[in-house]
Design a protein around this motif. Sequence first.
Motif, short mmCIF file in Angstrom:
data_model
loop_
_atom_site.label_atom_id
_atom_site.label_comp_id
_atom_site.label_asym_id
_atom_site.label_seq_id
_atom_site.Cartn_x
_atom_site.Cartn_y
_atom_site.Cartn_z
N ASP A 99 -7.34 6.37 -4.04
CA ASP A 99 -6.63 5.95 -5.25
C ASP A 99 -7.23 6.66 -6.46
O ASP A 99 -8.09 7.53 -6.33
CB ASP A 99 -6.67 4.42 -5.40
CG ASP A 99 -8.09 3.87 -5.53
OD1 ASP A 99 -8.99 4.60 -5.98
OD2 ASP A 99 -8.30 2.68 -5.18
N LEU A 105 -7.50 4.69 0.32
CA LEU A 105 -6.24 3.97 0.27
C LEU A 105 -6.15 3.00 1.44
O LEU A 105 -6.53 3.31 2.57
CB LEU A 105 -5.07 4.94 0.34
CG LEU A 105 -4.85 5.84 -0.89
CD1 LEU A 105 -3.78 6.88 -0.60
CD2 LEU A 105 -4.46 5.00 -2.10
N TYR A 156 2.17 5.68 -2.73
CA TYR A 156 2.25 6.14 -4.11
C TYR A 156 2.89 7.53 -4.21
O TYR A 156 3.18 7.99 -5.31
CB TYR A 156 0.86 6.15 -4.75
CG TYR A 156 0.17 4.81 -4.71
CD1 TYR A 156 0.81 3.66 -5.13
CD2 TYR A 156 -1.13 4.69 -4.21
CE1 TYR A 156 0.19 2.41 -5.07
CE2 TYR A 156 -1.76 3.45 -4.15
CZ TYR A 156 -1.09 2.33 -4.58
OH TYR A 156 -1.73 1.09 -4.53
N ASP A 200 0.84 2.11 -8.64
CA ASP A 200 -0.43 1.37 -8.64
C ASP A 200 -0.72 0.83 -10.04
O ASP A 200 -1.57 1.33 -10.77
CB ASP A 200 -1.56 2.30 -8.17
CG ASP A 200 -2.88 1.56 -7.98
OD1 ASP A 200 -2.89 0.32 -8.09
OD2 ASP A 200 -3.89 2.24 -7.73
N SER A 203 -4.36 -0.12 -11.07
CA SER A 203 -5.33 0.84 -11.57
C SER A 203 -5.43 0.79 -13.09
O SER A 203 -6.47 1.14 -13.66
CB SER A 203 -4.97 2.25 -11.11
OG SER A 203 -3.74 2.65 -11.67
N PRO A 208 -7.57 -1.32 -8.81
CA PRO A 208 -6.69 -0.42 -8.06
C PRO A 208 -6.20 -1.03 -6.76
O PRO A 208 -6.94 -1.73 -6.06
CB PRO A 208 -7.59 0.80 -7.80
CG PRO A 208 -8.61 0.76 -8.89
CD PRO A 208 -8.87 -0.69 -9.14
N GLN A 209 -4.91 -0.78 -6.46
CA GLN A 209 -4.24 -1.20 -5.22
C GLN A 209 -4.05 -2.72 -5.13
O GLN A 209 -3.67 -3.22 -4.07
CB GLN A 209 -4.99 -0.69 -3.98
CG GLN A 209 -5.19 0.82 -3.94
CD GLN A 209 -5.80 1.29 -2.65
OE1 GLN A 209 -5.17 1.20 -1.58
NE2 GLN A 209 -7.05 1.78 -2.70
N SER A 425 -3.39 9.53 -7.35
CA SER A 425 -3.92 9.31 -6.00
C SER A 425 -3.75 10.58 -5.20
O SER A 425 -2.97 11.47 -5.56
CB SER A 425 -3.18 8.15 -5.32
OG SER A 425 -1.81 8.47 -5.13
#
Length: 446
Positions: A99, A105, A156, A200, A203, A208-209, A425
């Motif tokens: 990411d 990821l 993404y 995302d 982030s 993140p995620q 990413s």
Amino acid sequence: MTPNPIDGRRNAPVLALAALAVAVAGALASSPAQASGFQLKENSAKALGRAFAGSTAGPADPSVVANNPAAMTELQGTTFGAGLTVISFKTEFTGSGTDGSGQPLTGGNGGNGGTTAPVPALFYSTPMGERGRFGFALTVPYGFTTEYPRDWKGRYKAVKSKLQTIDGTFSYAYEFSDSFSLGASAIVQHTSADLTSMVDYGSLLGAPQQADGLARVTGSSTDYGWQLGFLWKMGSNDRLALNYRAKISHTLEGNASFHDVPSQLGQLVALGNFQNTTGRADFATPSVLHLSYWHQAGPRFGFGLDVARTDWSSFDELRIQYGSAQADTAEPEQWDATMLYALGGDYRLNDNWTLRAGVAYDETPTNDLTRTPRVPDGSRRWLSFGFTWQPSDSFEVDLGYAHLWVDSVSIDDTPLTGTGGPMGSTLAGSFDSSANLLGASLTYKF
């Protein structure tokens, strides 16, 4: 005795053709599966059976209305054709990514991102004067669909990618002599696209995620093109056909939408980011130069060669411009021109049955530096088989099958231009793909 106009035996070919035409018309609304690049040659079951070798110089095939109008002079009387090819394309990813903060990821590899879908075609040709012919065709010359789960590693970069063109082709051919014909086509092309990916948002919130949302862009365009072709009968047993199809440029216009945007990003939304808005993207279907040759070696056997160059260099990038303050999204493509080589032949068993087979090699326009999960394409090797059943002079049934071995390809997808910063990413790995094609067509002439 006057024939019964509804005699099932006399009208079976017409009814069969009408039934297939209805199926084809319905399939025109479906999304075709991905071919090499996103070109679809699959508009003739007869040509499919020999890997499209001798596709426009070989024995009379109504698909020449769309593929080389000059070759319409080889058709007899008024000819109707309808066909449907089902393409089953399989592609699987193996790899990993990070990411925007550099963390791995989450999610799986995406399973099979390919699809199974129909590619339809309709053809009509009729004499116009002593040496002229008119033709009309409905075909799907370009298209692809890939789709992955919303929680896969490459979410993404891509979730769903669907592009489809539908061509209406109006063709005219004139036979200047017994050995030479010229033809031209006017093409009306409708193109539509539907692209989605996950965003995302987490982030931007320091997690993140943890807060994914869906971004979707749809658009369509109708534009116009042309093609020119000739057919030269070099002797009683040899024919050469050449066709040039011009590039058709589009500006796809539609809408962009952003779903599940966290309320904490309200200030960014107020500044014009992540708002539902209009969108547009320039896009072109490529020019194609196509050479086809056929040699009839005897009353039972003939073989053909095809060489085609598709100028994919027009597909340099996919840039989406938004109607809001949202920065452009740009994916570098940098595709290259490609070559197709095909060799195949027919063997006529008797008056009713013809067998055929062929091989081909089809280069990919993609490269390791800019390849994306949307079109994880590799060069392809074809092996094809098929047959024709002709119960009468006016009616024939064609069936073709091909298996495609697709080269394993690498991907090294870096952040998209315009996202940058913490939202960027990466995704790296390889795709393994294969395809099976099964086509059927009916031809009726009178």
